[in-house]
Design a protein around this motif. Structure first.
Motif, short mmCIF file in Angstrom:
data_model
loop_
_atom_site.label_atom_id
_atom_site.label_comp_id
_atom_site.label_asym_id
_atom_site.label_seq_id
_atom_site.Cartn_x
_atom_site.Cartn_y
_atom_site.Cartn_z
N SER A 104 19.49 -53.16 0.56
CA SER A 104 18.65 -54.47 0.46
C SER A 104 17.22 -54.13 0.27
O SER A 104 16.78 -53.08 0.44
CB SER A 104 18.97 -55.26 1.77
N ARG A 105 16.50 -54.92 -0.11
CA ARG A 105 15.23 -54.49 -0.26
C ARG A 105 14.32 -54.32 1.25
O ARG A 105 13.70 -53.34 1.00
CB ARG A 105 14.05 -55.92 -0.75
N GLU A 106 15.00 -54.93 2.22
CA GLU A 106 14.46 -54.46 3.61
C GLU A 106 14.77 -53.10 3.77
O GLU A 106 13.80 -52.35 4.22
CB GLU A 106 14.96 -55.44 4.43
N ASP A 107 16.02 -52.66 3.52
CA ASP A 107 16.26 -51.26 3.69
C ASP A 107 15.36 -50.23 2.83
O ASP A 107 14.94 -49.38 3.44
CB ASP A 107 17.85 -51.02 3.48
N TRP A 108 14.94 -50.80 1.92
CA TRP A 108 14.30 -49.85 1.04
C TRP A 108 12.83 -49.94 1.49
O TRP A 108 12.37 -48.66 1.71
CB TRP A 108 14.39 -50.50 -0.53
N ASP A 109 12.29 -50.74 2.09
CA ASP A 109 10.84 -50.96 2.32
C ASP A 109 10.84 -50.34 3.94
O ASP A 109 9.65 -49.34 3.84
CB ASP A 109 10.33 -52.44 2.55
N GLN A 110 11.51 -50.39 4.32
CA GLN A 110 11.52 -49.82 5.79
C GLN A 110 11.31 -48.26 5.73
O GLN A 110 10.67 -47.67 6.26
CB GLN A 110 12.75 -50.23 6.74
N VAL A 111 12.37 -47.65 5.10
CA VAL A 111 12.61 -46.39 4.79
C VAL A 111 11.24 -45.68 4.25
O VAL A 111 10.48 -44.78 4.64
CB VAL A 111 13.65 -45.96 4.25
N ILE A 112 10.93 -46.46 3.01
CA ILE A 112 9.70 -46.27 2.23
C ILE A 112 8.44 -45.94 2.92
O ILE A 112 7.47 -45.25 3.24
CB ILE A 112 9.43 -46.87 0.93
N ASN A 113 8.28 -47.15 4.01
CA ASN A 113 6.89 -47.49 4.80
C ASN A 113 6.87 -46.38 5.78
O ASN A 113 5.96 -45.86 6.06
CB ASN A 113 7.25 -48.67 5.31
N VAL A 114 8.24 -46.14 6.45
CA VAL A 114 8.10 -45.03 7.65
C VAL A 114 7.99 -43.85 7.24
O VAL A 114 7.18 -42.78 7.75
CB VAL A 114 9.34 -45.54 8.55
N ASN A 115 8.70 -43.18 6.24
CA ASN A 115 8.80 -41.81 5.66
C ASN A 115 7.73 -41.21 4.63
O ASN A 115 7.45 -40.14 4.60
CB ASN A 115 10.21 -41.69 5.07
N LEU A 116 7.18 -42.43 4.05
CA LEU A 116 6.03 -41.93 2.91
C LEU A 116 4.88 -42.71 3.35
O LEU A 116 3.68 -42.16 3.29
CB LEU A 116 6.69 -42.42 1.48
N ASN A 117 4.91 -43.81 3.18
CA ASN A 117 3.44 -44.50 3.60
C ASN A 117 2.88 -44.20 4.63
O ASN A 117 1.62 -44.33 4.61
CB ASN A 117 3.71 -46.03 3.43
N SER A 118 3.54 -44.01 5.71
CA SER A 118 3.02 -43.63 7.01
C SER A 118 2.29 -42.45 6.79
O SER A 118 1.02 -42.08 7.53
CB SER A 118 3.93 -43.46 8.12
N VAL A 119 2.48 -41.42 5.88
CA VAL A 119 1.71 -40.23 5.74
C VAL A 119 0.47 -40.61 5.17
O VAL A 119 -0.44 -39.86 5.51
CB VAL A 119 2.77 -39.30 5.12
N TYR A 120 0.31 -41.41 4.15
CA TYR A 120 -0.89 -41.97 3.60
C TYR A 120 -1.71 -42.28 4.89
O TYR A 120 -2.86 -42.09 5.02
CB TYR A 120 -0.91 -43.18 2.56
N ASN A 121 -1.16 -43.31 5.72
CA ASN A 121 -1.97 -43.83 6.76
C ASN A 121 -2.44 -42.63 7.85
O ASN A 121 -3.89 -42.82 8.21
CB ASN A 121 -1.16 -44.76 7.55
#
Length: 247
Positions: A104-121
């Motif tokens: 699902s889009r939710e599954d995609w977004d959650q993993v990208i947000n926690v595993n990759l976008n968090s590193v930007y943050n």
């Protein structure tokens, strides 16, 4: 080699599995550790207590690193307690494994947000203080799955592969500032996630590893310690700890 006593490290996802081992290993060697967690306060407090019993210093700080507001509070708490940031270990991660047809889009977004976008943050918030340090170190925990891919793991492999590219590019930018940026890519490590696999699956994994065993979280932690302590001339690299599974 640098003296680790009184250096300060933030370990995201530092309360369980590989993150817990990294927190403990750094603290055992004199580093003051901020054990970041998202929800399991008991696990985080357990790591902190273990560190204190061993004579080290640590605090637990709750923050969902996929949210920049939480990261700002994490950095502010670290500075309020310890006054500096020398090492940033980006370890927080989740899995939502599905074949792509079921993803699902939710599954995609959650993993990208926690595993990759968090590193930007975390890096964008911590970078001014890492630049002030005489030994700024960023270590991103990627994965063998970011190198080889994995069935049912398009979201996870995309995030972990993205983390490798991010590491190389940022290393180029920060090299002249004497801040190193490296990725550690674990293979199959004996964590809770692997322990929950059916025995048959675990046996198949072990059989595929040339050294014929799973890795240990402490082995990943020692690699992070090495990069922090002895890695002043190592940057933009992938340190592969996988028992020979990917060469």
């Amino acid at each position: 080699m640098i003296e680790l006593t009184d250096k300060v490290a933030i370990v995201t996802g530092g309360s369980r599995g590989i993150g817990s081992a990294i927190s403990s290993e750094l603290a055992k060697n004199g580093v003051k550790v901020v054990v970041n967690y998202r929800s399991d306060v008991d696990a985080a407090n357990h790591v902190v207590e273990e560190v204190k019993v061993a004579g080290g210093e640590a605090i637990a700080v709750k923050a969902d690193v996929s949210h920049s507001e939480d990261v700002s509070e994490l950095i502010e708490t670290t500075l309020s307690k310890f006054g500096q940031i020398d090492f940033l270990i980006n370890n927080a991660g989740i899995t939502k494994d599905r074949t792509f047809k079921k993803l699902s889009r939710e599954d995609w977004d959650q993993v990208i947000n926690v595993n990759l976008n968090s590193v930007y943050n975390t890096i964008s918030a911590a970078l001014p203080y890492l630049l002030e340090s005489e030994s700024g170190r960023i270590v991103n925990i990627s994965s063998i799955i970011g190198q080889t891919g994995g069935f049912g793991q398009t979201n996870y492999s995309a995030a972990k592969a993205g983390l490798i590219g991010y590491t190389k590019s940022l290393a180029l930018e920060l090299a002249r500032k004497q801040v190193t940026v490296n990725a550690v890519c674990p293979g199959f490590i004996e964590t809770e996630m692997v322990q929950e696999m059916p025995d048959k699956v675990r046996e198949q994994i072990i059989a595929s590893v040339p050294v014929q065993r799973l890795g240990q979280a402490q082995e990943i932690a020692r690699s992070v310690l090495f990069l922090c302590k002895d890695g002043e001339y190592i940057t933009g690299q992938q340190l592969n700890i996988n028992g020979g599974l990917y060469m």
